[in-house]
Design a protein around this motif. Structure first.
Motif, PDB file in Angstrom:
ATOM      1  N   VAL A 170      52.820  52.367  15.583  1.00 52.76           N
ATOM      2  CA  VAL A 170      51.917  52.931  16.589  1.00 52.76           C
ATOM      3  C   VAL A 170      51.437  51.832  17.540  1.00 52.76           C
ATOM      4  O   VAL A 170      51.394  52.009  18.762  1.00 52.76           O
ATOM      5  CB  VAL A 170      50.723  53.628  15.914  1.00 52.76           C
ATOM      6  N   ALA A 171      51.082  50.677  16.983  1.00 53.59           N
ATOM      7  CA  ALA A 171      50.619  49.562  17.817  1.00 53.59           C
ATOM      8  C   ALA A 171      51.717  49.073  18.748  1.00 53.59           C
ATOM      9  O   ALA A 171      51.458  48.746  19.916  1.00 53.59           O
ATOM     10  CB  ALA A 171      50.127  48.422  16.929  1.00 53.59           C
ATOM     11  N   MET A 172      52.962  49.023  18.267  1.00 51.35           N
ATOM     12  CA  MET A 172      54.071  48.567  19.110  1.00 51.35           C
ATOM     13  C   MET A 172      54.331  49.546  20.250  1.00 51.35           C
ATOM     14  O   MET A 172      54.551  49.137  21.390  1.00 51.35           O
ATOM     15  CB  MET A 172      55.324  48.394  18.254  1.00 51.35           C
ATOM     16  N   ILE A 173      54.297  50.839  19.975  1.00 48.79           N
ATOM     17  CA  ILE A 173      54.504  51.829  21.040  1.00 48.79           C
ATOM     18  C   ILE A 173      53.399  51.713  22.082  1.00 48.79           C
ATOM     19  O   ILE A 173      53.653  51.756  23.294  1.00 48.79           O
ATOM     20  CB  ILE A 173      54.549  53.252  20.440  1.00 48.79           C
ATOM     21  N   ALA A 174      52.153  51.563  21.632  1.00 48.54           N
ATOM     22  CA  ALA A 174      51.037  51.416  22.572  1.00 48.54           C
ATOM     23  C   ALA A 174      51.196  50.169  23.435  1.00 48.54           C
ATOM     24  O   ALA A 174      50.938  50.196  24.645  1.00 48.54           O
ATOM     25  CB  ALA A 174      49.714  51.351  21.796  1.00 48.54           C
ATOM     26  N   LEU A 206      51.623  60.401  18.834  1.00 54.19           N
ATOM     27  CA  LEU A 206      51.084  59.259  18.094  1.00 54.19           C
ATOM     28  C   LEU A 206      50.000  58.554  18.891  1.00 54.19           C
ATOM     29  O   LEU A 206      48.970  58.137  18.343  1.00 54.19           O
ATOM     30  CB  LEU A 206      52.216  58.282  17.763  1.00 54.19           C
ATOM     31  N   MET A 207      50.207  58.403  20.203  1.00 56.54           N
ATOM     32  CA  MET A 207      49.212  57.735  21.046  1.00 56.54           C
ATOM     33  C   MET A 207      47.935  58.566  21.141  1.00 56.54           C
ATOM     34  O   MET A 207      46.824  58.027  21.095  1.00 56.54           O
ATOM     35  CB  MET A 207      49.785  57.503  22.449  1.00 56.54           C
ATOM     36  N   GLU A 208      48.078  59.866  21.272  1.00 54.86           N
ATOM     37  CA  GLU A 208      46.909  60.736  21.379  1.00 54.86           C
ATOM     38  C   GLU A 208      46.080  60.690  20.100  1.00 54.86           C
ATOM     39  O   GLU A 208      44.843  60.596  20.139  1.00 54.86           O
ATOM     40  CB  GLU A 208      47.360  62.164  21.678  1.00 54.86           C
ATOM     41  N   ALA A 209      46.760  60.734  18.947  1.00 53.64           N
ATOM     42  CA  ALA A 209      46.045  60.685  17.676  1.00 53.64           C
ATOM     43  C   ALA A 209      45.369  59.332  17.486  1.00 53.64           C
ATOM     44  O   ALA A 209      44.227  59.257  17.005  1.00 53.64           O
ATOM     45  CB  ALA A 209      47.025  60.961  16.528  1.00 53.64           C
ATOM     46  N   PHE A 459      43.794  52.380  25.860  1.00 53.69           N
ATOM     47  CA  PHE A 459      44.722  51.364  25.365  1.00 53.69           C
ATOM     48  C   PHE A 459      44.836  50.190  26.330  1.00 53.69           C
ATOM     49  O   PHE A 459      44.919  49.038  25.901  1.00 53.69           O
ATOM     50  CB  PHE A 459      46.091  51.983  25.094  1.00 53.69           C
ATOM     51  N   MET A 460      44.842  50.449  27.637  1.00 49.88           N
ATOM     52  CA  MET A 460      44.902  49.345  28.593  1.00 49.88           C
ATOM     53  C   MET A 460      43.661  48.467  28.476  1.00 49.88           C
ATOM     54  O   MET A 460      43.745  47.236  28.584  1.00 49.88           O
ATOM     55  CB  MET A 460      45.014  49.887  30.024  1.00 49.88           C
ATOM     56  N   SER A 461      42.506  49.080  28.237  1.00 51.11           N
ATOM     57  CA  SER A 461      41.274  48.304  28.094  1.00 51.11           C
ATOM     58  C   SER A 461      41.333  47.400  26.867  1.00 51.11           C
ATOM     59  O   SER A 461      41.001  46.209  26.930  1.00 51.11           O
ATOM     60  CB  SER A 461      40.064  49.244  27.998  1.00 51.11           C
ATOM     61  N   LEU A 462      41.777  47.951  25.742  1.00 51.69           N
ATOM     62  CA  LEU A 462      41.858  47.158  24.519  1.00 51.69           C
ATOM     63  C   LEU A 462      42.880  46.032  24.668  1.00 51.69           C
ATOM     64  O   LEU A 462      42.620  44.885  24.282  1.00 51.69           O
ATOM     65  CB  LEU A 462      42.230  48.058  23.328  1.00 51.69           C
ATOM     66  N   ILE A 463      44.038  46.362  25.238  1.00 50.70           N
ATOM     67  CA  ILE A 463      45.117  45.366  25.346  1.00 50.70           C
ATOM     68  C   ILE A 463      44.730  44.260  26.318  1.00 50.70           C
ATOM     69  O   ILE A 463      44.896  43.065  26.023  1.00 50.70           O
ATOM     70  CB  ILE A 463      46.420  46.063  25.785  1.00 50.70           C
ATOM     71  N   HIS A 464      44.186  44.616  27.487  1.00 51.73           N
ATOM     72  CA  HIS A 464      43.882  43.576  28.469  1.00 51.73           C
ATOM     73  C   HIS A 464      42.675  42.731  28.038  1.00 51.73           C
ATOM     74  O   HIS A 464      42.620  41.537  28.350  1.00 51.73           O
ATOM     75  CB  HIS A 464      43.633  44.190  29.847  1.00 51.73           C
ATOM     76  N   THR A 465      41.736  43.320  27.324  1.00 50.92           N
ATOM     77  CA  THR A 465      40.625  42.522  26.796  1.00 50.92           C
ATOM     78  C   THR A 465      41.149  41.469  25.828  1.00 50.92           C
ATOM     79  O   THR A 465      40.684  40.322  25.830  1.00 50.92           O
ATOM     80  CB  THR A 465      39.599  43.424  26.102  1.00 50.92           C
ATOM     81  N   CYS A 466      42.118  41.847  25.003  1.00 51.87           N
ATOM     82  CA  CYS A 466      42.743  40.858  24.118  1.00 51.87           C
ATOM     83  C   CYS A 466      43.389  39.742  24.925  1.00 51.87           C
ATOM     84  O   CYS A 466      43.246  38.556  24.600  1.00 51.87           O
ATOM     85  CB  CYS A 466      43.788  41.540  23.233  1.00 51.87           C
ATOM     86  N   LEU A 477      45.417  45.795  17.517  1.00 52.15           N
ATOM     87  CA  LEU A 477      45.581  47.243  17.405  1.00 52.15           C
ATOM     88  C   LEU A 477      45.975  47.640  15.989  1.00 52.15           C
ATOM     89  O   LEU A 477      45.505  48.660  15.465  1.00 52.15           O
ATOM     90  CB  LEU A 477      46.645  47.725  18.404  1.00 52.15           C
ATOM     91  N   THR A 478      46.822  46.839  15.367  1.00 57.36           N
ATOM     92  CA  THR A 478      47.248  47.146  14.003  1.00 57.36           C
ATOM     93  C   THR A 478      46.059  47.157  13.045  1.00 57.36           C
ATOM     94  O   THR A 478      45.909  48.071  12.214  1.00 57.36           O
ATOM     95  CB  THR A 478      48.292  46.126  13.528  1.00 57.36           C
ATOM     96  N   GLU A 479      45.185  46.154  13.143  1.00 55.90           N
ATOM     97  CA  GLU A 479      44.036  46.085  12.242  1.00 55.90           C
ATOM     98  C   GLU A 479      43.047  47.216  12.512  1.00 55.90           C
ATOM     99  O   GLU A 479      42.446  47.767  11.576  1.00 55.90           O
ATOM    100  CB  GLU A 479      43.336  44.730  12.373  1.00 55.90           C
ATOM    101  N   LEU A 480      42.854  47.582  13.777  1.00 53.17           N
ATOM    102  CA  LEU A 480      41.957  48.699  14.081  1.00 53.17           C
ATOM    103  C   LEU A 480      42.464  49.987  13.454  1.00 53.17           C
ATOM    104  O   LEU A 480      41.683  50.780  12.894  1.00 53.17           O
ATOM    105  CB  LEU A 480      41.832  48.876  15.591  1.00 53.17           C
ATOM    106  N   LEU A 481      43.773  50.219  13.534  1.00 55.14           N
ATOM    107  CA  LEU A 481      44.348  51.455  13.008  1.00 55.14           C
ATOM    108  C   LEU A 481      44.402  51.450  11.484  1.00 55.14           C
ATOM    109  O   LEU A 481      44.421  52.511  10.861  1.00 55.14           O
ATOM    110  CB  LEU A 481      45.746  51.658  13.592  1.00 55.14           C
ATOM    111  N   ARG A 482      44.423  50.269  10.886  1.00 54.41           N
ATOM    112  CA  ARG A 482      44.453  50.185   9.425  1.00 54.41           C
ATOM    113  C   ARG A 482      43.084  50.419   8.804  1.00 54.41           C
ATOM    114  O   ARG A 482      42.981  50.748   7.629  1.00 54.41           O
ATOM    115  CB  ARG A 482      44.971  48.809   8.992  1.00 54.41           C
ATOM    116  N   HIS A 483      42.026  50.220   9.575  1.00 53.83           N
ATOM    117  CA  HIS A 483      40.664  50.335   9.023  1.00 53.83           C
ATOM    118  C   HIS A 483      39.835  51.312   9.862  1.00 53.83           C
ATOM    119  O   HIS A 483      38.832  50.935  10.465  1.00 53.83           O
ATOM    120  CB  HIS A 483      39.992  48.960   8.987  1.00 53.83           C
TER     121      HIS A 483
END
Length: 508
Positions: A170-174, A206-209, A459-466, A477-483
């Protein structure tokens, strides 16, 4: 401004005829126009297009001697483009020990000294290719009794998990879709070619969920961004096919607004797509600002739609010096000497700002430094700009006159950095962040619905902030989705700059 030239279709044989006719007598008006049009088209085609606004590229050198001196110098090497081993932060690190020696052993060469480990090892980099997604098909053995027909199936391996799609997938697709601008249909085609078919519709689901799962952390991004001491904002056009507007809203445009908030030592990027302008979106964010905090510095260009118009929302407005400079760059070919003075004056200010950054000056120290060094330059420039009109040296309606009028009209906002600690010079950080939205618009063309736009914004906000904080967005993203539970309960503890600590604690 580019002048339009009448289109004229000619071929080589026709040009040969015109030239042959010129040997016997004067050319007709039509033939002269053909030659002129062809010559101009050839010059435009061969002329090297300028892709930078640096003063040396915009204007010719001051004198020919400098040109000759520059041409006599050897051309600078373009470089080989290699990255140091330290740049591969996501690479697997393998330590290779010497096969026969260890620290403290006698030297095998001189037999007198002893060998000691060096601080920096010799490094080798080896890169292999892999598919963006990897699938594993488990075949559980089944046994059937020929007497009672009972079926016995092997147990699933314990590491398989319950979800078909792992959080890493999911993180890779995002990251591919919203971080690098690859549309779902192109990903589907690539994955099918690699033997991992994944329909575009499934990728969207997957992205919507995942976006619903990350809604709480998105709200925390907005809350913390509202506390920033400096906020940058701008917007760009974006299409939404199915957009239901508020009743009575007669506007027809749709935009993606970009906001970068500097909060303590961190930078938070926010994207908002819809019918609202950048100023309206910024006003919505600042509603969550703590009442005891001072008004933030807002950096934007001079468009009125970029400033928040909301009772109770106050900002210290700063305008982008790069936008004012660009007004001069656009007319530099027609007014080279006048534009040279303006560009060199602004260049000196940017050099002072770069020096302050290199020296690591605090905001108050940087303000004092600019007041001592940049203020005299800007005062001289301001007086020069006013004299152009007062002494009738420049026509107000000319290209240069309009550029000067722009600078004079917004001078207080353009020079806030001389009066307010922490005020930036330009809005380049917001313009750079909008390139991610522009890349999405270029490749995917549009969002289908507002729901799709909101997912993309998140997703753009999370990715660009990183990216702004030098954090690996895939790992984040992986850690956020795992917890999901921990993120929902304590979102402030799962920001890009502190999530590793909490992920480690949960794993322990």
């Amino acid at each position: 401004m580019k002048t339009s030239r009448r289109r004229l279709d000619v071929d080589v044989q026709e040009l040969d005829r015109v030239i042959d006719a010129a040997e016997n007598g004067p050319l007709s008006k039509a033939d002269c126009q053909k030659l002129k049009t062809t010559l101009h088209a050839l010059v435009e085609r061969l002329a090297q297009k300028r892709n930078t606004e640096k003063t040396n590229s915009v204007l010719e050198p001051k004198n020919s001697s400098s040109t000759e001196a520059e041409s006599a110098e050897p051309a600078a090497s373009a470089g080989h483009g290699r990255n140091a081993a330290s740049a591969f932060t996501g690479a697997e690190k393998v330590s290779v020990q010497h096969a026969h020696l260890k620290p403290g052993d006698p030297c095998p060469e001189c037999r007198e000294g002893r060998v000691y480990r060096q601080k920096e090892p010799k490094t080798l980099i080896r890169i292999v290719g892999q598919a963006p997604l990897k699938a594993t098909v488990f075949g559980m053995e089944r046994l059937r009794c020929n007497g009672c027909c009972q079926m016995f199936t092997a147990a699933e391996p314990p590491a398989v998990g319950t979800d078909k799609y792992d959080t890493t997938a999911v993180a890779m697709i995002a990251l591919l879709k919203y971080g690098t601008g690859v549309p779902f249909n192109r990903m589907e085609r690539l994955e099918t070619q690699l033997g991992i078919p994944l329909p575009a519709a499934t990728q969207w689901e997957l992205m919507e969920a995942a976006a619903k799962q990350l809604k709480r952390i998105w709200g925390e991004f907005i809350r913390q961004a509202a506390q920033g001491s400096v906020v940058h904002n701008d917007d760009t056009g974006m299409r939404i096919l199915k957009l239901v507007r508020n009743t009575g809203d007669g506007r027809t445009g749709t935009f993606t607004s970009g906001i970068v908030s500097i909060w303590r030592e961190w930078r938070i990027a926010l994207y908002f797509t819809g019918w609202k302008h950048a100023g309206e979106n910024l006003a919505d964010v600042l509603k969550q600002r703590a009442a005891e905090r001072d008004a933030p510095i807002q950096m934007c260009d001079a468009l009125s739609r970029n400033t928040p118009k909301l009772p109770g929302v106050e900002v210290l407005l700063a305008n982008c010096l790069a936008h004012g400079r660009r007004q001069v760059v656009d007319v530099a070919a027609n007014f080279p000497e006048e534009c040279r003075y303006v560009l060199e004056s602004l260049g000196a200010v940017y050099r002072f700002d770069a020096e302050a950054k290199e020296r690591g000056l605090a905001p108050e120290e940087r303000l004092t430094f600019h007041q001592s060094n940049s203020a005299p330059v800007m005062d001289d420039l301001h007086q020069w700009l006013k004299n152009q009109f007062a002494e009738h040296k420049t026509e107000p309606n000319s290209g240069l006159g309009k550029a000067i009028s722009y600078l004079l009209r917004h001078w207080p906002e353009l020079t806030l950095f001389l009066r307010q600690a922490g005020a930036p010079l330009d809005n380049n950080i917001a313009e750079r962040m909008l390139k991610k939205a522009i890349l999405h618009r270029k490749n995917a063309l549009f969002y289908k619905t507002m729901n799709g736009a909101r997912v993309g914004d998140l997703f753009m906000s999370l990715i660009h902030t990183c990216e702004l904080n030098q954090v690996n967005p895939f790992d984040y993203l992986t850690e956020l989705l795992r917890h999901p539970v921990e993120v929902t309960i304590h979102p402030a503890e799962w920001m890009p700059w502190n999530y590793r600590r909490d992920a480690t604690a949960v794993a322990a």
